[in-house]
Design a protein around this motif. Sequence first.
Motif, PDB file in Angstrom:
ATOM      1  N   UNK A 718      30.375   2.939   0.416  1.00 12.50           N
ATOM      2  CA  UNK A 718      29.077   2.749   0.151  1.00 12.50           C
ATOM      3  C   UNK A 718      28.340   1.967   1.307  1.00 12.50           C
ATOM      4  N   UNK A 719      27.259   2.416   1.960  1.00 12.92           N
ATOM      5  CA  UNK A 719      26.710   1.936   2.995  1.00 12.92           C
ATOM      6  C   UNK A 719      25.989   0.577   2.604  1.00 12.92           C
ATOM      7  N   UNK A 720      25.884  -0.414   3.714  1.00 12.11           N
ATOM      8  CA  UNK A 720      25.122  -1.640   3.426  1.00 12.11           C
ATOM      9  C   UNK A 720      23.813  -1.278   3.003  1.00 12.11           C
ATOM     10  N   UNK A 721      23.218  -2.465   2.473  1.00 11.29           N
ATOM     11  CA  UNK A 721      21.560  -2.479   2.006  1.00 11.29           C
ATOM     12  C   UNK A 721      21.138  -3.743   2.366  1.00 11.29           C
ATOM     13  N   UNK A 722      20.007  -3.762   2.615  1.00 18.25           N
ATOM     14  CA  UNK A 722      19.321  -4.970   3.035  1.00 18.25           C
ATOM     15  C   UNK A 722      17.682  -4.678   2.823  1.00 18.25           C
ATOM     16  N   UNK A 723      17.251  -5.696   2.050  1.00 20.14           N
ATOM     17  CA  UNK A 723      15.810  -5.415   1.498  1.00 20.14           C
ATOM     18  C   UNK A 723      15.146  -6.983   1.147  1.00 20.14           C
ATOM     19  N   UNK A 724      13.761  -6.781   1.113  1.00 17.59           N
ATOM     20  CA  UNK A 724      12.964  -8.092   0.771  1.00 17.59           C
ATOM     21  C   UNK A 724      12.005  -7.929  -0.202  1.00 17.59           C
ATOM     22  N   UNK A 725      11.817  -8.927  -0.985  1.00 15.92           N
ATOM     23  CA  UNK A 725      10.796  -8.874  -1.956  1.00 15.92           C
ATOM     24  C   UNK A 725       9.795 -10.051  -1.767  1.00 15.92           C
ATOM     25  N   UNK A 726       8.569  -9.929  -1.962  1.00 19.16           N
ATOM     26  CA  UNK A 726       7.631 -11.072  -1.668  1.00 19.16           C
ATOM     27  C   UNK A 726       6.777 -11.334  -3.042  1.00 19.16           C
ATOM     28  N   UNK A 727       6.067 -12.309  -3.356  1.00 20.77           N
ATOM     29  CA  UNK A 727       5.391 -12.713  -4.267  1.00 20.77           C
ATOM     30  C   UNK A 727       4.345 -13.694  -3.792  1.00 20.77           C
ATOM     31  N   UNK A 728       3.094 -13.607  -4.589  1.00 22.09           N
ATOM     32  CA  UNK A 728       2.179 -14.411  -4.083  1.00 22.09           C
ATOM     33  C   UNK A 728       1.262 -14.835  -5.361  1.00 22.09           C
ATOM     34  N   UNK A 729       0.925 -15.979  -5.561  1.00 17.27           N
ATOM     35  CA  UNK A 729       0.355 -16.649  -6.911  1.00 17.27           C
ATOM     36  C   UNK A 729      -0.889 -17.495  -6.456  1.00 17.27           C
ATOM     37  N   UNK A 730      -1.703 -17.396  -7.323  1.00 17.87           N
ATOM     38  CA  UNK A 730      -3.027 -18.195  -7.125  1.00 17.87           C
ATOM     39  C   UNK A 730      -3.379 -18.600  -8.462  1.00 17.87           C
ATOM     40  N   UNK A 731      -3.565 -19.885  -8.744  1.00 17.42           N
ATOM     41  CA  UNK A 731      -3.732 -20.393 -10.144  1.00 17.42           C
ATOM     42  C   UNK A 731      -5.161 -20.809 -10.270  1.00 17.42           C
ATOM     43  N   UNK A 732      -5.600 -20.219 -11.542  1.00 21.40           N
ATOM     44  CA  UNK A 732      -7.375 -20.475 -11.802  1.00 21.40           C
ATOM     45  C   UNK A 732      -7.466 -21.395 -13.102  1.00 21.40           C
ATOM     46  N   UNK A 733      -8.546 -21.837 -13.460  1.00 24.11           N
ATOM     47  CA  UNK A 733      -8.894 -22.417 -14.735  1.00 24.11           C
ATOM     48  C   UNK A 733      -7.716 -23.474 -15.238  1.00 24.11           C
ATOM     49  N   UNK A 734      -7.420 -24.340 -14.381  1.00 22.86           N
ATOM     50  CA  UNK A 734      -6.339 -25.377 -14.495  1.00 22.86           C
ATOM     51  C   UNK A 734      -5.150 -24.916 -14.921  1.00 22.86           C
TER      52      UNK A 734
END
Length: 795
Positions: A718-734
């Motif tokens: 089985x070949x190697x595997x490399x990956x990345x996930x990103x997340x961005x969050x903005x809070x509103x209304x307290x």
Amino acid sequence: MKLNWSIYYNYLLVLVAFFSTSVGHAQNTQITFTGKVVDKSTQQAVAYATVMIADNQTKKAISGTTTLEDGSFTLETTASNFFIEVSFIGFEKRIIRPKSLIGPRIDLGRLEIQEDAQQLEEVVVEGEVSKTEFKLDKRVFNVGKDLSSAGASALDVLNNVPSVNVNIEGQISLRGSQGVQVLINGKPSIIASDESNALGTITADMIDRVEVITNPSAKYDAEGTSGIINIVIKKEERRGLNGSISVNTGAPNNHSIGISLNKRTEKLNLFTQIGAGYRELPNDIESRNSDLINDTAVFTSGEEFRNEAYYNFVLGTDYYLSSTSVLTLSGNFALEIEDQPSTTNFSSFEGNNMTSQWERTEITDATNPKFQYELQYKKDFKGDEDHVLLFSALGNFFGKDQSSEFTDTTISGLDNDDAQLTRTDFKESVFTFKLDYTKPFSETLTLETGAQYVFNDVSNDFEVQDWINGTFVVDPGLTNIFEYDQKVLGLYSTGAYEGEKWGLKAGVRMEQTNLNTLLANTGEDNEQDYTNLFPSFHSSYKFSERVSLQAGYSKRIYRPRLWDLNPFFNIRNNFNIRQGNPDLLPEFTDSYEVTGIFFIGKTALNLGVYHRYTTDVIERVSSFENNVNTTRPENIGTNATTGVEFNTKYSPAKWLTFNADFNYSQFSREGVLQDIDFDFNANRWSSKLMTKLKLPAEIDLEATGNYRSRYQTVQGEISENIFMDLGLRKKLMKGKAILNLSIRDVFASRINENQIAQADFEIYNRRQRGRFVAFGFSYGFGKGEAMQYSGGRRR
């Protein structure tokens, strides 16, 4: 957790008030104050709020109390120069200075308090950090509001848990090994089964914690050779009406809306979830089958689609029969409507010369209904919250009504025009009955005992029709009805001692298994009846507050699943066929591990060494004929795996946090199949790094990188595997509203490749789903938090 801290805080203030010595302003007349504390924004009662009378000059407490469930309070004083303070964590303090004291009893009426935005923000930030706790026989991953899980499913949450990996196909592995048993609230569920692939129906914000049990005690089902993952769903404890709504959109097309509601009174808790959505899941595929003897090959490439509309409805109730017993009845209905417009291109070669090209199109429609219902009774004995009796009855049903039309159209060369029709009528019912009793004899000694009975009944009616002389004719060699019936009865008992420094837990489980399979068309049947004992042993020693050691042993079993046993084979790609083997035997694994937990400053380190020895290992083995690759599971010898695991969490600053996970294992395979020697030694490793940053303007950023090394299999690698996930969050209304942006597989590098290299044939397969971008908005009302609904995964 916020409620518990508030209770402790309020009680502390009350104690300070009662034991304060600053009561020098006594008067002869006693005054009794009454009133009710309510939330200004919702007008709901605030329970356990602190109401304190304090001296005007010294500001010290004179007397105090806490509000009842309905927010009411009664408070007495003989002081003359004082003020009244109302406080509750997350709310601004309110000061009342009575202008006139007329009469022995004064009603202050409704006292409104409002949320403190700064305090609430501090509480939310603290709750966002996912934390791992270490218990005697398990690790508990308390789920925070991780950005990579925003708008995602339980599978995405699991991919953030140390030691756990989820591949692109949704297969779960623990320390690099599959055969993991996934439980929901400690019980088997069709949502978590290999056959249903429906963990996506559990959303990230519904999960309270994930328990990782690499060496399960005898209390747990012995199924799962590499361990158990228990997903614990949040239990809403807030009074009144709470809820949330979530709307998500994404590319490729991925749109959903979900609503969660909870209504709780003193005796009754009603909860429901409604969700609907539509998504497309493209999948790029590529394969090459090479006959090295005859110098021929078949190349395959194309794009598969699985488009799906899905609907989900959950309804349940908790009824509190008394202060110590609760009855729960819940049900879940889900419906998936699938459409699979896929196109695959084929090319055949002799040497370097192309002999023909053709295109295979697929039109598949499927309707998949799912039902789940549960009746549970829990009894807590008075005087000891750990003295518990629990009974549950769980029923699951999954169905699939699917029809497919395949058309082969010649592009060049040899005539490959053809057509096929397939029909699948699949039905599965699983019933689980479980009884658990826990009895603490002292603060250090505990006995657990119980029983479980699981009945699994499956019928798979599969039909293939070939286009012959202008009409479709049933192919008797591929058409079959496969029936699968398995019953497992388990009895267990464990005893545990857990002192201040060291703990010990030992137990044994007996399981009796009866399995029957029948291929109705041919009358081929198989019956297996066996009884096994599964001992377990766990120990822990606490050297200091910063250094602890855990050790454990357990025996496990992996019973072949339906698709491992069913001898029918699919025809989606006529050159890559999967078959089952009704003669498969179960795997048995002896698992040993030693783990050290170290706290250095604010950093927690977990370092473990483990060893697993498995007999009758199940491996998929390829056979090759006429450029057709057929894989079939076989029992092949033994496997001995020794590994080391390391994970840690480090926060060099308040705005920066790192979570790291590393696993390395070396394994030795020994086995022979049909005079073919499968002995070899190999190794594999994986690592994961999650980085969280808190940015200005209430914006949070999270990046998760994964790497999984290349490793050898019984026939290839089985070949190697490399990956990345990103997340961005903005809070509103307290913090009540949240905007989320998530990108999974940012660089489109998550590619599954495997290659089989034998003396007379070679096989190469490549599969990629690509980048997924999702944007969501969620809003919580009442005291609810945002729910991110992403629907269910398909079968």
